[in-house]
Design a protein around this motif. Structure first.
Motif, short mmCIF file in Angstrom:
data_model
loop_
_atom_site.label_atom_id
_atom_site.label_comp_id
_atom_site.label_asym_id
_atom_site.label_seq_id
_atom_site.Cartn_x
_atom_site.Cartn_y
_atom_site.Cartn_z
N ILE A 10 -3.95 -27.73 -3.07
CA ILE A 10 -4.20 -26.67 -4.51
C ILE A 10 -4.37 -26.90 -6.09
O ILE A 10 -6.10 -27.23 -6.59
CB ILE A 10 -3.84 -25.55 -4.35
N VAL A 11 -3.64 -28.42 -5.64
CA VAL A 11 -3.68 -29.26 -6.76
C VAL A 11 -5.01 -30.44 -7.21
O VAL A 11 -5.79 -30.44 -7.99
CB VAL A 11 -2.87 -29.53 -7.15
N ALA A 12 -4.79 -30.23 -5.79
CA ALA A 12 -6.88 -31.20 -5.83
C ALA A 12 -7.61 -31.17 -6.12
O ALA A 12 -8.69 -30.79 -6.22
CB ALA A 12 -6.21 -32.54 -4.46
N ILE A 13 -7.08 -29.35 -5.32
CA ILE A 13 -9.18 -28.61 -5.71
C ILE A 13 -9.36 -28.15 -7.04
O ILE A 13 -10.38 -28.35 -7.81
CB ILE A 13 -9.36 -28.09 -4.51
N ILE A 14 -8.60 -27.68 -7.81
CA ILE A 14 -8.67 -27.61 -8.96
C ILE A 14 -8.86 -28.76 -9.65
O ILE A 14 -9.62 -28.04 -10.77
CB ILE A 14 -7.08 -26.84 -9.31
N ALA A 15 -8.53 -29.91 -9.66
CA ALA A 15 -8.75 -31.08 -10.53
C ALA A 15 -9.72 -31.55 -10.35
O ALA A 15 -10.75 -31.60 -10.92
CB ALA A 15 -7.51 -32.14 -10.33
N PHE A 16 -10.33 -31.38 -9.31
CA PHE A 16 -11.72 -32.05 -8.60
C PHE A 16 -12.95 -30.70 -9.18
O PHE A 16 -13.86 -31.56 -9.93
CB PHE A 16 -11.93 -31.56 -6.74
N THR A 17 -12.05 -29.74 -8.98
CA THR A 17 -13.26 -28.97 -9.48
C THR A 17 -13.23 -28.64 -11.72
O THR A 17 -14.95 -28.15 -11.72
CB THR A 17 -12.67 -26.68 -8.94
N VAL A 18 -12.69 -29.01 -12.28
CA VAL A 18 -12.32 -28.85 -13.12
C VAL A 18 -13.35 -30.35 -14.16
O VAL A 18 -13.52 -29.99 -15.09
CB VAL A 18 -11.17 -28.98 -13.95
N MET A 19 -12.43 -31.25 -12.95
CA MET A 19 -13.67 -32.86 -13.03
C MET A 19 -14.98 -32.86 -13.76
O MET A 19 -16.10 -32.93 -14.15
CB MET A 19 -13.12 -33.69 -12.37
N ARG A 20 -15.60 -31.81 -12.33
CA ARG A 20 -17.18 -31.61 -12.07
C ARG A 20 -17.42 -30.83 -13.44
O ARG A 20 -18.43 -30.37 -13.72
CB ARG A 20 -17.40 -30.75 -10.58
N ILE A 21 -16.87 -29.62 -13.78
CA ILE A 21 -16.92 -28.60 -14.42
C ILE A 21 -17.25 -29.71 -15.76
O ILE A 21 -18.95 -29.11 -16.07
CB ILE A 21 -15.99 -27.17 -14.92
N VAL A 22 -16.39 -30.28 -15.80
CA VAL A 22 -16.35 -30.61 -17.43
C VAL A 22 -18.59 -31.92 -17.69
O VAL A 22 -18.52 -31.83 -18.63
CB VAL A 22 -14.89 -31.45 -17.75
N ARG A 23 -17.98 -32.41 -15.94
CA ARG A 23 -19.28 -33.59 -16.12
C ARG A 23 -20.65 -32.60 -16.36
O ARG A 23 -21.36 -33.24 -16.83
CB ARG A 23 -18.52 -34.36 -14.49
N TYR A 24 -20.38 -31.70 -15.89
CA TYR A 24 -21.89 -30.76 -15.65
C TYR A 24 -22.07 -30.26 -17.05
O TYR A 24 -23.06 -30.58 -17.36
CB TYR A 24 -21.07 -29.53 -14.61
N ASN A 25 -21.13 -29.83 -18.13
CA ASN A 25 -20.81 -29.40 -19.38
C ASN A 25 -21.34 -30.69 -20.71
O ASN A 25 -22.33 -30.93 -21.14
CB ASN A 25 -20.08 -28.57 -20.02
N THR A 26 -20.72 -31.63 -19.86
CA THR A 26 -21.13 -33.10 -20.56
C THR A 26 -22.51 -33.25 -20.73
O THR A 26 -23.31 -33.80 -22.13
CB THR A 26 -19.91 -34.07 -20.21
N GLU A 27 -22.59 -33.74 -19.40
CA GLU A 27 -24.46 -34.19 -19.07
C GLU A 27 -25.47 -33.38 -19.93
O GLU A 27 -26.12 -33.63 -20.49
CB GLU A 27 -24.31 -34.12 -17.62
N HIS A 28 -25.46 -31.80 -19.75
CA HIS A 28 -26.46 -30.93 -20.66
C HIS A 28 -26.20 -30.60 -22.21
O HIS A 28 -27.42 -30.17 -22.55
CB HIS A 28 -26.26 -29.41 -19.72
#
Length: 88
Positions: A10-28
C-alpha cells in the motif's frame, strides 16, 4: 499475504502515485512558465489572420447554403440543359 507485506504494498502504491502526480504537475507548470507573452505586432498579426479566417468561413457558409437554395438548383438545371444542347 501478511499484514506487513500488505502495508508495504500500500505504501509503495501511494508513493508511486504521489511521484506521478508531482511529475505531471512539474511538467505542465514548466510549460506555462516558459510561455512568452506575444508582443503587439504578433497580436495584430493574429487578429488579422483570425479576421481573414472568419471571412473565409462566411464565404464557405454562403456557398454551402446558396448552392442548395431553390434558385440555385433552378439555375444549375438550366445551365445543365444549355450544356446538353451544346453537346448535340
Amino acid at each position: 499475504m501478511s499484514f506487513f507485506s500488505a502495508a508495504v504494498a500500500i505504501v509503495a502504491i501511494i508513493a508511486f502515485t504521489v511521484m506521478r502526480i508531482v511529475r505531471y504537475n512539474t511538467e505542465h507548470r514548466g510549460h506555462r512558465d516558459s510561455a512568452v507573452p506575444p508582443n503587439d505586432a504578433e497580436k495584430a498579426a493574429l487578429r488579422h489572420e483570425v479576421e481573414n479566417l472568419r471571412e473565409r468561413v462566411r464565404v464557405l457558409e454562403r456557398i454551402a447554403t446558396d448552392a442548395n437554395s431553390s434558385n440555385a438548383l433552378d439555375s444549375r438545371r438550366v445551365a445543365d440543359e444549355i450544356e446538353a444542347l451544346r453537346d448535340r
